[in-house]
Scaffold this motif. Structure first.
Motif, PDB file in Angstrom:
ATOM      1  N   LYS A 107       6.343  34.704 -90.880  1.00 50.94           N
ATOM      2  CA  LYS A 107       6.822  36.082 -90.984  1.00 50.94           C
ATOM      3  C   LYS A 107       8.330  36.154 -90.688  1.00 50.94           C
ATOM      4  CE  LYS A 107       4.011  39.270 -89.719  1.00 50.94           C
ATOM      5  NZ  LYS A 107       3.146  40.199 -88.943  1.00 50.94           N
ATOM      6  N   GLU A 136      10.230  34.927 -93.674  1.00 53.45           N
ATOM      7  CA  GLU A 136      10.265  35.959 -94.720  1.00 53.45           C
ATOM      8  C   GLU A 136      11.331  37.008 -94.404  1.00 53.45           C
ATOM      9  OE1 GLU A 136       7.247  39.328 -96.648  1.00 53.45           O
ATOM     10  OE2 GLU A 136       6.474  37.787 -95.311  1.00 53.45           O
ATOM     11  N   ARG A 137      11.409  37.410 -93.130  1.00 53.68           N
ATOM     12  CA  ARG A 137      12.433  38.389 -92.744  1.00 53.68           C
ATOM     13  C   ARG A 137      13.831  37.809 -92.917  1.00 53.68           C
ATOM     14  NH1 ARG A 137      14.225  42.809 -90.664  1.00 53.68           N
ATOM     15  NH2 ARG A 137      15.798  42.853 -89.037  1.00 53.68           N
ATOM     16  N   GLY A 196      14.897  37.874 -96.456  1.00 56.67           N
ATOM     17  CA  GLY A 196      15.240  39.230 -96.856  1.00 56.67           C
ATOM     18  C   GLY A 196      16.630  39.626 -96.388  1.00 56.67           C
ATOM     19  N   CYS A 237      23.026  37.750 -90.132  1.00 59.48           N
ATOM     20  CA  CYS A 237      21.572  37.720 -90.370  1.00 59.48           C
ATOM     21  C   CYS A 237      20.822  37.343 -89.096  1.00 59.48           C
ATOM     22  CB  CYS A 237      21.244  36.732 -91.487  1.00 59.48           C
ATOM     23  SG  CYS A 237      21.788  37.238 -93.126  1.00 59.48           S
ATOM     24  N   MET A 278      17.891  39.600 -86.696  1.00 59.09           N
ATOM     25  CA  MET A 278      16.497  39.162 -86.764  1.00 59.09           C
ATOM     26  C   MET A 278      15.570  39.971 -85.859  1.00 59.09           C
ATOM     27  SD  MET A 278      15.679  36.828 -88.976  1.00 59.09           S
ATOM     28  CE  MET A 278      14.176  36.120 -88.287  1.00 59.09           C
ATOM     29  N   ASN A 283      15.812  43.116 -85.023  1.00 55.20           N
ATOM     30  CA  ASN A 283      15.991  44.571 -85.197  1.00 55.20           C
ATOM     31  C   ASN A 283      16.698  45.186 -83.988  1.00 55.20           C
ATOM     32  OD1 ASN A 283      14.717  45.177 -87.791  1.00 55.20           O
ATOM     33  ND2 ASN A 283      12.813  44.527 -86.795  1.00 55.20           N
TER      34      ASN A 283
END
Length: 251
Positions: free
Chosen positions: A120, A123-124, A127, A156, A160, A162
């Motif tokens: 997961k 995947e983030r 993105g 980035c 990660m 948030n």
């Protein structure tokens, strides 16, 4: 709503006759979602202020509250978790590990305690890389990308978890003007999404894209300047207003 409230911060370096206050009774507040820059000459205390506000360094006296939490009351592991989950950091040179590729560098800090969610997280990260314009560089080594691409990777990584706020210490300082503008566009987009930004910079162009500037001199906040939210309008007028304020203060 305040994300950071700091009052009467004092931070000294040296001893005896060489002792001096790098922060000299500094009080500052940062609102949630606000874009703030800190300017001042070398040695004025701006980077020290950023480190103290983020809990990366402690003050000799005074108090820093982050989203209602007193940083001085937190244990080291609690403070580390707070920085990892609620703060993001971008420095002049992206602090990436040379033995890892770009993707692994981005996800590494987030894997701690979340190893079972690696898929997961990957995947983030992909993105975020697409959003930052470095899609396709996942497997590249650090020596195979440009300085601007490394800085995008650093952003980035900072996003990660948030975070509620991104701290940046001269994040565009080592970049050419075109790449610096592109990095600022990314940060502005992050801010538009609701993340607060606090940047240290020497660059009036960078500061002109923020909505509030703190001018530091000799360990104190000498003045502040508020600007309307930057919406891509003519930048030269904002830059000249910032430069005029710097001349007025003597920076």
């Amino acid at each position: 709503m305040k994300i950071i409230q700091a009052s009467h911060l004092v931070k000294s370096f040296g001893a005896g006759d060489e002792k001096r206050n790098v922060l000299d009774d500094v009080s500052v507040e940062i609102n949630k979602g606000e874009f703030v820059t800190v300017m001042g000459p070398s040695g004025s205390g701006k980077s020290t202020l950023l480190f103290v506000l983020s809990g990366m360094d402690g003050a000799d006296s005074g108090k820093v509250s982050f989203d209602g939490k007193d940083l001085s009351s937190l244990k080291d592991n609690e403070l580390a978790d707070l920085r990892r989950t609620e703060m993001g950091f971008v420095f002049q040179k992206a602090a990436l590990l040379s033995n890892l590729n770009i993707l692994d560098n981005i996800i590494l800090p987030s894997v701690r305690g979340n190893a079972k969610h690696t898929a997961k997280l990957t995947e983030r990260a992909k993105g975020l890389m697409k959003k930052a314009g470095i899609e396709g560089l996942e497997e590249r080594d650090l020596t195979q990308v440009s300085g601007g691409q490394l800085q995008r990777a650093g952003i980035c990584r900072a996003l990660m978890g948030n975070p509620n706020i991104i701290f940046g210490d001269e994040p565009t300082g080592a970049l050419n003007s075109k790449t610096a503008a592109e990095i600022m566009d990314i940060l502005a987009e992050i801010n538009e999404d609701g993340t607060a930004i606090l940047l240290v910079t020497h660059d009036a162009i960078v500061a002109a894209k923020s909505e509030r500037i703190l001018f530091m001199l000799d360990g104190k906040i000498a003045s502040e300047m508020a600007l309307p939210k930057f919406k891509g309008e003519r930048l030269d007028e904002r830059v000249e207003a910032v430069a005029a304020k710097m001349r007025e203060i003597g920076i």
